[in-house]
Motif scaffolding. Structure first.
Motif, PDB file in Angstrom:
ATOM      1  N   SER A  76      57.075  28.320  26.768  1.00  0.00           N
ATOM      2  CA  SER A  76      56.067  27.580  25.442  1.00  0.00           C
ATOM      3  C   SER A  76      57.498  27.795  23.795  1.00  0.00           C
ATOM      4  O   SER A  76      58.454  28.066  24.661  1.00  0.00           O
ATOM      5  CB  SER A  76      55.614  29.013  24.686  1.00  0.00           C
ATOM      6  OG  SER A  76      54.769  28.996  23.723  1.00  0.00           O
ATOM      7  N   ARG A  90      49.976  16.565  24.781  1.00  0.00           N
ATOM      8  CA  ARG A  90      48.861  16.237  26.112  1.00  0.00           C
ATOM      9  C   ARG A  90      50.883  15.504  26.000  1.00  0.00           C
ATOM     10  O   ARG A  90      51.236  16.553  27.532  1.00  0.00           O
ATOM     11  CB  ARG A  90      48.864  14.521  25.961  1.00  0.00           C
ATOM     12  CG  ARG A  90      48.771  14.045  27.872  1.00  0.00           C
ATOM     13  CD  ARG A  90      47.942  12.783  27.320  1.00  0.00           C
ATOM     14  NE  ARG A  90      47.019  13.292  27.882  1.00  0.00           N
ATOM     15  CZ  ARG A  90      46.005  11.719  26.500  1.00  0.00           C
ATOM     16  NH1 ARG A  90      46.619  11.871  25.368  1.00  0.00           N
ATOM     17  NH2 ARG A  90      45.266  12.130  26.374  1.00  0.00           N
ATOM     18  N   LEU A  93      52.150  19.748  27.135  1.00  0.00           N
ATOM     19  CA  LEU A  93      51.863  19.594  28.008  1.00  0.00           C
ATOM     20  C   LEU A  93      52.226  19.442  29.393  1.00  0.00           C
ATOM     21  O   LEU A  93      53.136  20.485  30.692  1.00  0.00           O
ATOM     22  CB  LEU A  93      50.148  19.854  28.585  1.00  0.00           C
ATOM     23  CG  LEU A  93      49.751  20.638  26.861  1.00  0.00           C
ATOM     24  CD1 LEU A  93      47.934  20.189  26.769  1.00  0.00           C
ATOM     25  CD2 LEU A  93      49.935  22.488  26.994  1.00  0.00           C
ATOM     26  N   TYR A  96      56.160  21.045  29.915  1.00  0.00           N
ATOM     27  CA  TYR A  96      56.804  22.155  30.030  1.00  0.00           C
ATOM     28  C   TYR A  96      55.889  22.270  31.055  1.00  0.00           C
ATOM     29  O   TYR A  96      56.868  23.044  32.184  1.00  0.00           O
ATOM     30  CB  TYR A  96      55.389  23.127  28.981  1.00  0.00           C
ATOM     31  CG  TYR A  96      55.510  23.096  27.224  1.00  0.00           C
ATOM     32  CD1 TYR A  96      57.729  22.981  26.608  1.00  0.00           C
ATOM     33  CD2 TYR A  96      54.165  23.026  26.255  1.00  0.00           C
ATOM     34  CE1 TYR A  96      57.715  22.435  25.927  1.00  0.00           C
ATOM     35  CE2 TYR A  96      55.326  23.624  24.645  1.00  0.00           C
ATOM     36  CZ  TYR A  96      57.182  22.841  24.694  1.00  0.00           C
ATOM     37  OH  TYR A  96      56.959  23.171  22.793  1.00  0.00           O
ATOM     38  N   ALA A 116      46.755  27.676  29.679  1.00  0.00           N
ATOM     39  CA  ALA A 116      47.700  26.219  27.885  1.00  0.00           C
ATOM     40  C   ALA A 116      47.058  26.827  27.593  1.00  0.00           C
ATOM     41  O   ALA A 116      45.785  27.016  26.738  1.00  0.00           O
ATOM     42  CB  ALA A 116      46.970  25.259  29.199  1.00  0.00           C
ATOM     43  N   THR A 147      50.772  19.907  35.637  1.00  0.00           N
ATOM     44  CA  THR A 147      50.332  19.198  34.612  1.00  0.00           C
ATOM     45  C   THR A 147      48.637  18.248  34.977  1.00  0.00           C
ATOM     46  O   THR A 147      48.437  18.723  33.552  1.00  0.00           O
ATOM     47  CB  THR A 147      51.125  16.980  34.899  1.00  0.00           C
ATOM     48  OG1 THR A 147      52.666  17.542  35.007  1.00  0.00           O
ATOM     49  CG2 THR A 147      51.087  17.039  33.686  1.00  0.00           C
ATOM     50  N   ALA A 150      46.978  21.886  33.471  1.00  0.00           N
ATOM     51  CA  ALA A 150      47.770  21.296  31.390  1.00  0.00           C
ATOM     52  C   ALA A 150      46.473  21.193  31.264  1.00  0.00           C
ATOM     53  O   ALA A 150      46.338  21.537  29.708  1.00  0.00           O
ATOM     54  CB  ALA A 150      49.054  22.062  31.551  1.00  0.00           C
ATOM     55  N   HIS A 151      46.319  19.596  31.160  1.00  0.00           N
ATOM     56  CA  HIS A 151      45.654  18.599  30.147  1.00  0.00           C
ATOM     57  C   HIS A 151      43.892  18.742  30.504  1.00  0.00           C
ATOM     58  O   HIS A 151      43.554  18.583  29.752  1.00  0.00           O
ATOM     59  CB  HIS A 151      45.922  17.480  31.258  1.00  0.00           C
ATOM     60  CG  HIS A 151      47.324  16.490  31.049  1.00  0.00           C
ATOM     61  ND1 HIS A 151      47.460  15.964  31.852  1.00  0.00           N
ATOM     62  CD2 HIS A 151      48.163  17.532  30.401  1.00  0.00           C
ATOM     63  CE1 HIS A 151      48.875  15.453  31.038  1.00  0.00           C
ATOM     64  NE2 HIS A 151      48.817  16.296  30.102  1.00  0.00           N
ATOM     65  N   ALA A 166      52.254  25.302  21.052  1.00  0.00           N
ATOM     66  CA  ALA A 166      51.890  25.138  22.194  1.00  0.00           C
ATOM     67  C   ALA A 166      52.923  25.424  23.584  1.00  0.00           C
ATOM     68  O   ALA A 166      53.870  25.744  23.550  1.00  0.00           O
ATOM     69  CB  ALA A 166      51.719  23.495  23.031  1.00  0.00           C
ATOM     70  N   LEU A 168      52.529  27.100  28.388  1.00  0.00           N
ATOM     71  CA  LEU A 168      51.585  27.315  29.311  1.00  0.00           C
ATOM     72  C   LEU A 168      52.409  28.858  30.150  1.00  0.00           C
ATOM     73  O   LEU A 168      53.227  28.672  29.744  1.00  0.00           O
ATOM     74  CB  LEU A 168      51.773  26.325  30.686  1.00  0.00           C
ATOM     75  CG  LEU A 168      52.104  25.025  30.179  1.00  0.00           C
ATOM     76  CD1 LEU A 168      52.826  24.325  31.501  1.00  0.00           C
ATOM     77  CD2 LEU A 168      50.590  24.457  30.665  1.00  0.00           C
TER      78      LEU A 168
END
Length: 247
Positions: A76, A90, A93, A96, A116, A147, A150-151, A166, A168
């Protein structure tokens, strides 16, 4: 030990040295020979153990090496400038998720759960702190799967909201060599070692922005990346930042 001041013992600074002197403990020898029960009464169990160690009594065990044994992993950062679009979050994320995958591979771990999150500044009148917890289909360190998970936060992101950060959080971590998912549940790209490949290329070319997956692979880096122009030189950890001394 009789000639050395008690401040030579690790963990005893000037303030503690003065307190010990008030009880007549001024040398390492004094601390080693003082009554253990009395020293605990004066101070605490840590000081008692220190005194016992000076006598040769092993009471302080070695610290456990927890490298690669973390129970959770968090990636983060605060943004250097506010991100106000879904596409911006997006991208963050995605970046990350790839960093998290690299760290999992480094410690030979896989994750079973991903959270997330994003958030506005606590001092801004417009407050929004969305989060999404995703149970991964199988324990993995694959950046594609991370990924994708996370989305799942994106439907909660509001265009126009000024997000300050933002990140994770990966939980339920397992050793990678003790848990292999069944072939039926593995993604076709799982054996490609994408995270390892990305990390190797980034190290060789000298930058995280050189290569990445989808929104995570951009150069120059995103505008919201934390500014590091005033970063203190890392003389003890980076060869290219070693201190130079001229006589």
């Amino acid at each position: 030990m009789q000639r050395l001041p008690v401040s030579e013992v690790w963990g005893i600074a000037s303030r503690l040295e003065r307190r010990l002197a008030g009880y007549g403990v001024t040398s390492v020898w004094d601390l080693a020979t003082v009554d253990a029960a009395q020293i605990r009464k004066w101070f605490n169990v840590v000081m008692q153990r220190t005194a016992l160690e000076l006598r040769g009594v092993a009471v302080i065990g070695p610290e456990e090496d927890r490298t690669g044994k973390k129970d959770q992993l968090i990636v983060s950062r605060s943004f250097s400038e506010k991100v106000t679009t879904v596409s911006g979050i997006r991208q963050a994320l995605s970046v990350y998720a790839q960093q998290a995958a690299t760290r999992l591979v480094k410690h030979s771990q896989v994750a079973r759960s991903l959270t997330a999150f994003a958030g506005t500044s606590h001092w801004h009148e417009q407050k929004h702190y969305p989060s999404a917890r995703v149970r991964l289909p199988f324990p993995t360190a694959d950046p594609v799967e991370l990924t994708r998970a996370a989305h799942q936060l994106l439907p909660q992101i509001q265009d126009g909201t000024r997000y300050a950060r933002a990140g994770l959080m990966l939980t339920d971590l397992l050793p990678a060599d003790t848990h292999l998912s069944l072939e039926l549940f593995r993604a076709s790209h799982e054996d490609a070692s994408i995270a390892t490949l990305i990390d190797a290329v980034q190290k060789k070319t000298g930058g995280r922005e050189v290569i990445g997956l989808g929104y995570g692979g951009l150069r120059p880096g995103p505008s919201w990346t934390m500014k590091r122009g005033m970063l203190t030189p890392r003389a003890t950890t980076h060869w290219d930042e070693l201190a130079t001394v001229r006589a």
